[in-house]
Write a protein that holds these residues in place. Structure first.
Motif, PDB file in Angstrom:
ATOM      1  N   GLU A   1      43.154  39.554  33.018  1.00 52.87           N
ATOM      2  CA  GLU A   1      44.321  39.594  32.310  1.00 52.87           C
ATOM      3  C   GLU A   1      45.301  39.993  33.200  1.00 52.87           C
ATOM      4  O   GLU A   1      45.445  40.805  34.185  1.00 52.87           O
TER       5      GLU A   1
ATOM      6  N   ALA B   1      46.055  36.031  26.321  1.00 53.92           N
ATOM      7  CA  ALA B   1      45.146  36.439  25.982  1.00 53.92           C
ATOM      8  C   ALA B   1      44.823  36.791  24.329  1.00 53.92           C
ATOM      9  O   ALA B   1      45.470  37.416  23.606  1.00 53.92           O
TER      10      ALA B   1
ATOM     11  N   HIS C   1      49.758  39.033  26.194  1.00 51.76           N
ATOM     12  CA  HIS C   1      48.851  39.115  27.645  1.00 51.76           C
ATOM     13  C   HIS C   1      48.670  37.695  28.338  1.00 51.76           C
ATOM     14  O   HIS C   1      48.536  36.792  27.228  1.00 51.76           O
TER      15      HIS C   1
ATOM     16  N   ALA D   1      36.364  33.698  26.381  1.00 51.50           N
ATOM     17  CA  ALA D   1      37.086  34.359  25.333  1.00 51.50           C
ATOM     18  C   ALA D   1      36.337  34.980  24.821  1.00 51.50           C
ATOM     19  O   ALA D   1      36.529  36.648  24.400  1.00 51.50           O
TER      20      ALA D   1
ATOM     21  N   TYR E   1      41.610  48.734  26.867  1.00 55.31           N
ATOM     22  CA  TYR E   1      42.297  47.717  26.385  1.00 55.31           C
ATOM     23  C   TYR E   1      42.357  46.368  25.067  1.00 55.31           C
ATOM     24  O   TYR E   1      42.945  45.315  26.113  1.00 55.31           O
TER      25      TYR E   1
ATOM     26  N   LEU F   1      45.970  35.381  29.384  1.00 56.52           N
ATOM     27  CA  LEU F   1      44.257  35.121  30.193  1.00 56.52           C
ATOM     28  C   LEU F   1      43.976  34.411  30.918  1.00 56.52           C
ATOM     29  O   LEU F   1      43.887  32.934  30.674  1.00 56.52           O
TER      30      LEU F   1
ATOM     31  N   THR G   1      36.128  38.873  24.412  1.00 58.89           N
ATOM     32  CA  THR G   1      36.101  40.022  23.687  1.00 58.89           C
ATOM     33  C   THR G   1      34.972  41.291  23.129  1.00 58.89           C
ATOM     34  O   THR G   1      35.331  42.053  22.736  1.00 58.89           O
TER      35      THR G   1
ATOM     36  N   TYR H   1      47.842  42.439  36.742  1.00 59.42           N
ATOM     37  CA  TYR H   1      46.571  42.651  36.514  1.00 59.42           C
ATOM     38  C   TYR H   1      45.707  42.905  36.643  1.00 59.42           C
ATOM     39  O   TYR H   1      45.025  44.403  36.931  1.00 59.42           O
TER      40      TYR H   1
ATOM     41  N   ILE I   1      38.230  41.935  33.950  1.00 61.45           N
ATOM     42  CA  ILE I   1      37.525  41.822  33.303  1.00 61.45           C
ATOM     43  C   ILE I   1      36.071  41.641  33.888  1.00 61.45           C
ATOM     44  O   ILE I   1      35.190  40.864  34.098  1.00 61.45           O
TER      45      ILE I   1
END
Length: 622
Positions: free
Chosen positions: A493, A231, A237, A567, A581, A239, A571, A457, A460
């Protein structure tokens, strides 16, 4: 006598000149953005002092007829400075428009009934409704004054939290191919505003973009694609990227359509980025219609009425002529309009065809016999009879996002927000099949996590799409729809086993029985199992597809463009939401990921995202 004859001759000459000057002339030209050189579609070109006007097309071009010797053309576009140009003896007038920087000092938006001030603007201005342009770029108000306060409505849902894999190994949700949230967020940012956190639905941001997934093979309408890496916002973590690709069906192979355009023509739709943009957008859709397709038009304001009975798709001039005549005014009897639209759809029902209502509105249903609940029940009932509902949202200031999303969900349709002609082209031309033609309905995803490799987990996004575990096998439970060529992307995640994370949900339980060692050894190399259920568009029984994902993670640098792009968008969405998070995600990280994953970008959607993030980064420094 000679003097009288001379006066007569002069009078005739002047009359001839006047008649010559009154002759109709055609003025053409192109409108571009002065800062970027890009063509501007949807610019309003008006003959001053009259109601004669046109909009620029997708290439920024216009053509307008004038009959005045002293004609002046007025060029206006939201976010740009208005220009007035005297025609004189010109026949071609190209215009470069400049951004309107004369903005005021405070942004006021509404979220869950509360006012939220922009976190980054030094100057401030008030979002209000104006007869011609809905954002007050050209008027100053005293500090703190709010005129026609923004009443936009968004559903507030908390972010998904981490779930412990031992106690909650199953994550179940309905797919979501809507992309309204992304276009709406772009509208806020382009106007120099921070989007309300509740307007940010990360899954819709991710699914706005096309991904390079493999086309399905065999009889299944899906292909399943998975990747695992770090991630980017928390390198402890993992992803997990899950991509679902729908089969592309060529346009000439698509079933016949019975479309009913249900158009809000109430007074709230008078803004330039509402009914005028709506009409231009639907004309793009009409261009895609075939002879076997049928189009009807129903409008509603204080009352509802049919302005065009079912008309063959090859009678494009007739359909476009009916659209062009629409004007805004009156209150909003949305319930009456929906009832009439469904009746017309039923009267022209095409067996094994695409029977669909396309509701175009700002969502401001404020007058009508039907309550929201009754309207939703009606839409659900008609869905079961084979008539689906697609919702196209327009405008700002009184935009009702939460209401329109619910209606589209209940109606087995898509929900898109259209803020300009480029977006209209994306939704109604580039993604024509996916927007209007369903290849699978009630599509559900269930992921089972292996506690041997996963401590916890979190999904998202998809906060309003979550289902109970038992809903997965229940074929009576409604879920999302997938259109021709559409893709769906979901991100998880993961806190890997053995990682000491700040977000670990709970401590190990004292009395909980451990998972048998033999079972851990048997499935120890697996990270998770993905299961999909879907029905054929006219089916009642679901089919199941299963894919296992091994516990194999690669570095972000080795991932595909698909992974890094999703990703980057996730973000950015977490930044806009102020996510709890987000450990270390920032604008430079988003830009680095996005620039590395831009790929072919044939339609320019990804470079637009990069530019939007750049704008947000600059504004955040002020």
């Amino acid at each position: 006598m000679k003097k009288l004859a001379g006066i007569l001759i002069c009078s005739l000459m002047l009359a001839s000149v006047a008649m010559l000057n009154a002759q109709v002339r055609t003025i053409t030209g192109k409108v571009t953005d002065a800062s970027t050189g890009e063509e501007l579609a949807g610019v309003n070109v008006l003959l001053k002092g009259t109601s004669i006007g046109v909009n620029t097309n997708l290439d920024g071009q216009y053509s307008i007829n004038i009959n005045k010797a002293d004609a002046i053309l007025v060029f206006s576009f939201i976010g740009m400075e208005k220009q007035e140009i005297a025609v004189k003896n010109q026949s071609v007038i190209d215009v470069q428009m400049h951004s309107d920087v004369n903005q005021l000092s405070e942004v006021v938006v509404t979220s869950r009934g509360k006012s939220l001030k922009s976190m980054f603007t030094k100057k401030s201005y008030v979002v209000h409704e104006d007869a011609e342009m809905e954002v007050a770029f050209n008027h100053h108000y005293p500090q703190g004054t709010i005129t026609n306060q923004n009443t936009e409505d968004y559903e507030g849902l908390p972010e998904n939290a981490f779930m412990e894999a031992t106690k909650n190994p199953l994550s179940t949700f309905s797919i979501d191919v809507d992309a309204a949230s992304y276009a709406n967020i772009r509208r806020f940012i382009n106007y120099g505003q921070t989007p309300p956190p509740d307007a940010v639905r990360i899954e819709e941001m991710i699914n706005y973009f096309n991904y390079e997934y493999n086309q399905p093979k065999g009889n299944d309408p899906f292909s399943i694609n998975t990747e695992v890496s770090q991630a980017p916002w928390n390198d402890k973590h993992q992803l997990v990227h899950i991509g679902l690709q729908g089969k592309i069906i060529p346009t000439d192979k698509l079933p016949a359509s019975n479309l009913v355009f249900l158009i809000d023509v109430s007074g709230s739709m008078s803004g330039q980025n509402k009914l005028p943009l709506l009409k231009s957008g639907l004309k793009l859709l009409v261009d895609q219609m075939r002879a076997e397709d049928k189009v009807s038009i129903v409008v509603y304001a204080g009352a509802a009425g049919c302005v065009l009975p079912a008309t063959s798709g090859n009678e494009k001039d007739k359909i476009m002529g009916a659209l062009q005549k629409l004007q805004a005014g009156g209150s909003t009897a949305g319930g009456a309009g929906i009832n009439l639209a469904y009746q017309i759809a039923k009267d022209n029902f095409v067996k094994d065809g695409n029977n669909r209502i396309i509701l175009s509105t700002d969502g401001d249903f404020n007058v009508g016999a039907s309550s929201n609940e009754a309207m939703e029940n009606l839409i659900e009932a008609k869905r079961k009879e084979g008539v689906f509902l697609t919702v196209l949202g327009f405008g700002m200031g009184n935009y009702k996002d939460s209401k329109m999303e619910i209606l589209a969900d209940k109606g087995n349709g898509n929900y898109a927000y259209i803020d300009n002609m480029q977006e209209a082209k994306k939704v109604l031309v580039n993604e024509f099949g996916g927007t209007l033609f369903t290849i699978a309905k009630d599509v559900k995803i269930q992921v089972e996590f292996n506690p041997a490799n996963v401590t916890a987990y979190r999904l998202i996004g998809y906060e309003n799409r979550k289902l109970q575990a038992e809903d997965f096998n229940n074929d009576k439970k409604d879920a999302g729809e997938l259109g021709s060529g559409h893709s769906v992307t979901a991100l998880y995640e993961i806190i890997p086993k053995g990682v000491d994370s700040y977000f670990k949900p709970i401590d190990d339980l004292k009395y909980q029985q451990e998972k048998p060692k033999s079972s851990e050894k048997q499935y120890g190399d697996e990270l998770l199992t993905v299961k999909f259920r879907y029905k054929a568009p006219d089916g009642d029984t679901s089919k199941l597809i299963v894919k296992t994902v091994d516990n194999e993670s690669v570095s972000i640098a080795r991932t595909s463009d698909n992974f890094r792009w999703s990703a980057a968008v996730a973000t950015y969405g977490m930044i806009l939401k102020g996510s709890d998070y987000l450990e270390k995600g920032d604008y430079p990280m988003v830009l680095d990921l996005a620039k590395s994953a831009r790929g072919k970008d044939e339609n320019g959607y990804r470079i637009e995202f990069i530019n939007m993030v750049e704008s947000g980064r600059l504004m955040s420094k002020n």
